[in-house]
Design a protein around this motif. Structure first.
Motif, short mmCIF file in Angstrom:
data_model
loop_
_atom_site.label_atom_id
_atom_site.label_comp_id
_atom_site.label_asym_id
_atom_site.label_seq_id
_atom_site.Cartn_x
_atom_site.Cartn_y
_atom_site.Cartn_z
N TYR A 35 31.24 71.94 63.08
CA TYR A 35 32.18 72.21 64.17
C TYR A 35 33.60 71.95 63.67
CZ TYR A 35 28.54 72.90 67.60
OH TYR A 35 27.47 73.41 68.31
N ARG A 66 26.67 68.24 61.15
CA ARG A 66 25.79 68.97 60.24
C ARG A 66 24.40 68.96 60.86
NH1 ARG A 66 27.68 67.76 54.27
NH2 ARG A 66 29.82 67.20 54.65
N GLY A 112 19.35 74.58 61.23
CA GLY A 112 18.96 75.55 62.24
C GLY A 112 17.45 75.64 62.34
N ASP A 149 23.35 74.25 57.20
CA ASP A 149 24.18 73.30 57.94
C ASP A 149 25.09 74.01 58.93
OD1 ASP A 149 23.15 71.13 56.59
OD2 ASP A 149 24.67 71.23 55.01
N THR A 150 25.41 73.29 59.98
CA THR A 150 26.38 73.74 60.99
C THR A 150 27.55 72.77 61.01
OG1 THR A 150 24.82 74.89 62.42
CG2 THR A 150 26.80 74.02 63.46
N ASP A 165 28.03 78.44 60.89
CA ASP A 165 26.63 78.23 60.52
C ASP A 165 26.41 78.77 59.11
OD1 ASP A 165 26.06 77.25 63.09
OD2 ASP A 165 25.87 79.29 63.86
N HIS A 166 25.95 77.90 58.23
CA HIS A 166 25.74 78.26 56.84
C HIS A 166 24.30 78.70 56.57
CE1 HIS A 166 29.54 76.99 54.92
NE2 HIS A 166 29.62 76.16 55.94
N ARG A 214 30.12 82.93 62.50
CA ARG A 214 31.33 82.20 62.89
C ARG A 214 31.43 82.29 64.41
NH1 ARG A 214 36.05 83.94 59.54
NH2 ARG A 214 35.54 85.98 60.37
N ASP A 218 31.10 85.37 69.09
CA ASP A 218 30.34 85.27 67.84
C ASP A 218 30.70 86.40 66.90
OD1 ASP A 218 28.80 82.97 68.15
OD2 ASP A 218 27.34 84.02 69.41
N ARG A 248 32.92 76.93 65.25
CA ARG A 248 31.66 76.48 64.64
C ARG A 248 31.30 77.47 63.55
NH1 ARG A 248 25.86 76.27 67.94
NH2 ARG A 248 24.54 76.88 66.16
N PRO A 279 18.35 79.21 57.78
CA PRO A 279 19.54 78.58 58.36
C PRO A 279 19.80 77.21 57.75
CG PRO A 279 18.20 79.59 60.07
CD PRO A 279 17.40 79.68 58.81
N ASP A 319 19.06 81.29 67.67
CA ASP A 319 20.46 81.67 67.51
C ASP A 319 20.67 83.14 67.80
OD1 ASP A 319 21.30 79.14 66.88
OD2 ASP A 319 21.13 79.40 64.72
#
Length: 786
Positions: free
Chosen positions: A109, A4, A7, A106-107, A96-97, A149, A164, A94, A104, A176
Motif C-alpha cells: 500500500y 505485504r 494473494g 506481495d502487496t 500487487d506483485h 495497480r 484498477d 496499492r 500472486p 482479485d
C-alpha cells in the motif's frame, strides 16, 4: 493489517458482477485504510504525549539535561507536525506483485508517509521509497513485476472509489479478478473542478513525471514542458522526493522554490506541506532580497536593459563613481581651524583603497577613512606647531572623527552605502546613469530607459540589481566583524559540546539530529526558527537545492542572483521557452545556463498535456505556430469538452454583457473556477466591471471568478477562461503573441474569447463567432454577427 501479503488462489469462478465487485473491493480497502488511520492516530498521540512530557520537565538540571529535553521535544514536535500534515489522502494506492513462480506475490500500500506496525513491519510505503517506484513507473509495455495497480479515492477517512489498472489478468487470483473496478484515475482527477489551490498529484504521477521527480540531486535539471504537462507539480514533488532521499544533505540548508508572482506562490503553497515537507522557502524573484517585496510594474524597455548582464558593470561603475577625490584640495573646518589635504594625496588614498583587490566598497572605506583622518590630524598638528607621535595622532584622529563636519567631508568622498541608497540615488540622476552606462557599454537609447524620479517603488527587475550592489558594497567589518568572529567562536564551542551530547545519548548514530541544529536550538532565544525562517532572512544563505518555476521569465541578471544562492549548482529549472512573456526572458535554456554550467545541464521534456482538452489545444497550437514555430505543442490526453468560442462585444457593450457572460460560464462549469484574462492596460477597467472578481490579493483565487493579467495567470489553471481583447494582449509587448499562447492554455474545460473589431489571424480557427446581447433577465443571448 499488513503491507505485504500473499494473494490467494482460491475462490469461485462465477460470472463477474461489476456492482458486487465494487462493493467487495470497497469493503476490503476500507478495512485496510481504517487500520492505517488507526495506526496514524496512535503514532500521533504518542508523539504529542512525548512532546508534552519533554516540555513538562522544566528548564532545570544540568546543561546536558536541558539539551536532551530540547532534542526530545523538538524531534517529537517535528514528528507530530509531519504526521498531522498527511491526514488528507493518507493512503492512495496499492500495487500487487507477481511471485517468482508467476502466482500472486506481495502487496504494497502506497501513501504520503511510511508507517510501521508494533512489530516494526511496514504497513504503508512512503511514495518516495524505492518500493513504491513501480506504482508510478509501470506501463502496459513495461509493467515490471506488477500484476495490478489500484488507485484509492478517499473523502476524509472513507474510501469512496477504486480504479484498477491490470497488467497481467491471468496472474491475479480468482478473488482479485472478481473485484476489478474503476476507470483511469488520472482522467477522473482531471475532470474535477478547480479549487483555487494546486493539489498534489502524488496519487496520479505519470511515468514521464516520475523520471523528473526521481532524477539525481547533482547538477542542473531542465524540465521543458508545454502548457498542462504537469511540470510545476512534478517539480514540487521532486522537492519532496529530494528532501526524503537526501535529508541529511538538504534539511539543514533547505530548498528554495522561486515562482513568478505571489498569486502563484499561494496557489502552490499547500502542495509540499501536504507531502510532509516544510524546510522549503517559497519566493518570487522580487522577494529574494531580504526586506524588499518588489511588485511595481516595469516598462518593457527598462526590463530589457535591467535584465542585461552588462548591468553588473553598470552597478560596479556606479559604485566607483561614489569613490571620489575632491576637485581641488580638501578643506575641512574643525576645532576652529581649516584643515587641508591636497588633491594629489586624496587621489592617492582613494586609489590605494580601490586597489585592495576584491574588498567591497564599505570594507575598503575603513582604510580610506582612517588614512584620510590621519592626514587631517597631521595638518592639525602642523598648524598647532607641535610635534606629534603615533599616540598623539591616534588621539587627534579619533577626536576629528567625532566632528560632524569631518564626517560629512569624508562621506562626500567615500560614503557608507546601502544598496537601496546607491540605486535610488543613481536612477534619480540622469547624468550619473549616463556616465556609468557608457562605461558598461550601453547605448544612449538603452540607458535612457533607466532614469526615474526619487522614491519610485522597487520593481522586480530592480531586485537583482540590489543583490549585485550588496555584493559590491559589503558591510564595514569593524565592530560588526569583531562581534561576528566572537559569535563564531562561541558557536563552534557549542557545536562541539552538542556533538558530545548526541554521541552520549545515541541520537547521533540514529541520525535524528545534527550538532549545529542542536546547538542553535539550545542557544536561540524566543521561538525556534525553522530552516526556512533562517534562510529567508539571510541574503547570503546557500541553499541545498533551488527550483525555479516559470524559469523562462528570468532575466540574465536574475539568473546571476539565483546562482549566488546555490553554489553547488543543484537546480531544477522548470518552464517553457514558448511561453516567455518577459522581454528580458529566455529565448533558449543554453542562453541563460551556459554562463554558469556550460555543458553540465541535462533536459527532460514533458510532451503530454494533462490539463488542456484537445479542442482548446487546437486553437493554442495555431498561436504557437505563429510565435514559436520551432516548438511542438504537447499532445492532449483527453477531449470531449465544449469547443472554444469567440464572442464579439464592443467596448460599449462590455458593461452590460461581460458580467452575464461570466455568470453563464460559471453555471456551465458548476463547482469550479473561472478567470477573465486581460491585457495589462485594461485590467483595472475590466476588474471594475466585475467587482466580485477583482484580483486585489492572492486570496482572490478562492472566489469562483477572478480577473487577472496574463502575467498574473502564469502557472495557474481554471475550469473556464474568458480572454478579453486578444489583439490588445498581442500588442502590449514584443512578446505579446507568447502571452496570448499562455492565456488560451489556462483552461481545463471551457475557453471563450471576447473581441471587438476583429479576431487576430492566429485565432482564425474560432469559426462562426457569436455576437452577444443581453435579454431582459440579464442572461446572455447570442445573435448573428453584423
Amino acid at each position: 493489517m499488513e503491507c505485504r501479503q500473499s494473494g490467494s488462489t482460491g475462490g469461485s469462478t462465477r460470472a463477474h458482477d461489476p456492482a458486487d465487485a465494487r462493493t467487495a473491493a470497497l469493503r476490503e480497502e476500507q478495512d485496510h485504510v481504517s487500520g492505517l488511520y488507526a495506526r496514524l492516530d496512535t503514532l500521533r498521540d504518542r508523539a504529542r504525549a512525548a512532546m508534552d512530557e519533554a516540555y513538562g520537565r522544566g528548564g532545570g538540571g544540568t546543561l546536558q539535561a536541558r539539551i536532551e529535553r530540547e532534542v526530545a521535544a523538538g524531534e517529537q514536535a517535528h514528528r507530530f507536525t509531519r504526521l498531522s500534515g498527511v491526514e488528507r489522502g493518507l493512503c492512495f494506492g496499492r500495487i500487487d506483485h507477481r511471485g517468482a513462480d508467476g502466482s500472486p506475490g506481495d502487496t504494497f500500500y502506497i501513501g504520503r508517509v511510511g508507517l510501521r506496525d508494533e512489530d516494526h513491519e511496514p504497513v504503508l510505503i512512503d511514495w518516495r521509497a524505492p518500493a513504491a517506484r513501480l506504482f508510478y513507473a509501470a506501463t502496459p509495455g513495461s509493467p515490471g513485476t506488477l500484476l495490478r495497480r489500484r488507485h484509492l479515492h478517499t473523502r476524509g477517512r472513507t474510501v469512496v472509489g477504486i480504479d484498477d489498472e491490470v497488467f497481467d489478468l491471468d496472474g491475479l487470483s480468482d478473488t482479485d479478478r472478481r473485484t476489478l473496478v474503476g476507470e483511469a484515475a488520472l482522467l477522473a482527477t482531471l475532470r474535477r473542478g478547480r479549487t483555487g489551490r494546486m493539489s498534489d498529484v502524488v496519487a496520479t504521477i505519470q511515468t514521464e513525471q516520475d523520471r523528473v521527480i526521481r532524477s539525481g540531486l547533482q547538477g542542473v535539471l531542465v524540465v521543458q514542458g508545454g502548457p498542462g504537462t504537469g511540470k510545476t507539480v512534478a517539480a514540487l514533488h521532486r522537492a519532496a522526493y529530494l528532501l526524503y532521499t537526501h535529508r541529511r544533505t538538504l534539511e539543514r540548508r533547505g530548498v528554495l522554490v522561486v515562482g513568478p508572482n505571489a498569486t502563484f506562490l499561494r496557489y502552490i503553497g499547500q502542495v509540499l506541506p501536504s507531502l510532509g515537507e516544510t524546510d522549503v522557502v517559497l519566493s518570487t524573484v522580487g522577494g529574494l532580497y531580504p526586506g524588499v517585496r518588489a511588485t511595481a510594474p516595469e516598462t518593457p524597455a527598462a526590463a530589457v536593459v535591467k535584465g542585461d548582464l552588462r548591468m553588473a558593470d553598470l552597478v560596479a561603475a556606479a559604485v566607483r563613481d561614489r569613490q571620489r577625490a575632491p576637485a581641488g584640495d580638501l578643506e575641512v573646518e574643525a576645532d576652529d581651524m581649516v584643515l587641508r589635504v591636497d588633491h594629489a594625496t586624496c587621489a592617492h588614498l582613494r586609489d590605494r583603497a580601490r586597489g585592495l583587490g576584491l574588498l567591497p566598497h564599505n570594507v575598503a572605506r575603513k582604510l580610506f577613512v582612517n588614512e584620510l583622518l590621519l592626514e587631517l590630524a597631521r595638518d592639525q598638528a602642523r598648524q598647532m606647531d607641535r610635534p606629534a607621535d603615533a599616540e598623539d595622532l591616534e588621539y587627534m584622529r579619533a577626536s576629528l572623527w567625532a566632528e560632524e563636519s569631518v564626517k560629512a567631508a569624508v562621506d562626500g568622498l567615500w560614503p557608507d552605502l546601502a544598496p537601496q541608497r546607491l540605486l535610488s540615488e543613481l536612477f534619480a540622476d540622469a547624468g550619473a546613469v549616463a556616465g556609468a552606462a557608457a562605461r558598461a557599454g550601453f547605448t544612449e537609447e538603452e540607458w535612457k530607459a533607466l532614469p526615474r524620479p526619487a522614491g519610485h517603488p522597487w520593481t522586480t527587475a530592480d531586485v537583482p540589481l540590489l543583490d549585485e550592489a550588496a555584493e559590491l558594497l559589503g558591510e564595514d567589518d569593524g565592530r560588526a566583524g569583531a562581534e561576528q568572529r566572537a559569535a563564531e567562536r562561541r558557536r563552534r564551542a557549542e557545536e562541539r559540546y552538542a556533538q558530545g551530547v548526541l554521541e552520549f545519548t545515541g541520537l547521533f548514530e540514529d541520525q535524528m539530529m545534527e550538532a549545529p541544529a542542536l546547538a542553535e536550538r539550545h542557544h536561540a532565544p524566543g521561538p525556534e526558527l525553522t530552516t526556512a525562517d533562517r534562510a529567508e532572512a539571510d541574503r547570503q544563505w546557500a541553499y541545498g537545492h533551488v527550483i525555479v518555476d516559470e524559469a523562462q521569465e528570468l532575466s540574465a541578471m536574475a539568473w546571476r542572483m539565483v546562482m549566488r544562492r546555490v553554489p553547488t549548482r543543484s537546480l531544477t529549472v522548470v518552464g517553457d521557452v514558448a511561453q516567455t512573456g518577459s522581454p528580458a526572458g529566455a529565448r533558449s535554456w543554453g542562453e541563460m545556463l551556459d554562463t554558469y554550467v556550460e555543458g553540465r545541464w541535462r533536459e527532460e521534456r514533458l510532451l503530454v498535456n494533462y490539463r488542456t482538452p484537445a479542442e482548446i489545444m487546437e486553437v493554442a497550437a495555431d498561436v504557437l505556430r505563429a510565435v514559436a514555430p520551432e516548438q511542438e505543442p504537447p499532445e492532449s490526453v483527453r477531449g470531449g469538452e465544449a469547443p472554444p468560442t469567440a464572442v464579439r462585444m464592443t467596448d460599449a457593450e462590455l458593461p452590460e454583457g461581460l458580467a452575464p457572460l461570466v455568470e453563464s460560464e460559471l453555471s456551465a462549469i458548476g463547482d469550479g473556477r473561472l478567470a477573465v484574462l486581460t491585457p495589462d492596460a485594461r485590467h483595472s477597467g475590466i476588474a471594475a466591471l466585475l467587482p466580485a472578481a477583482a484580483a486585489t490579493t492572492p486570496q482572490a483565487l478562492d472566489s469562483p471568478a477572478v480577473v487577472l493579467t496574463v502575467t498574473q495567470a502564469k502557472g495557474l489553471e481554471f475550469d473556464a477562461v474568458i480572454v478579453v481583447d486578444p489583439a490588445g494582449i498581442i500588442a502590449q509587448s514584443p512578446k505579446g503573441g507568447h502571452d496570448l499562447y499562455v492565456a488560451v492554455t489556462r483552461a481545463t474545460r471551457r475557453l471563450t474569447v471576447v473581441y471587438e473589431d476583429g479576431l487576430p489571424d492566429v485565432l482564425g480557427r474560432l469559426a462562426a463567432p457569436r455576437r452577444v446581447a443581453v435579454d431582459g433577465a440579464g442572461r446572455v443571448r447570442p445573435r448573428e454577427p453584423r
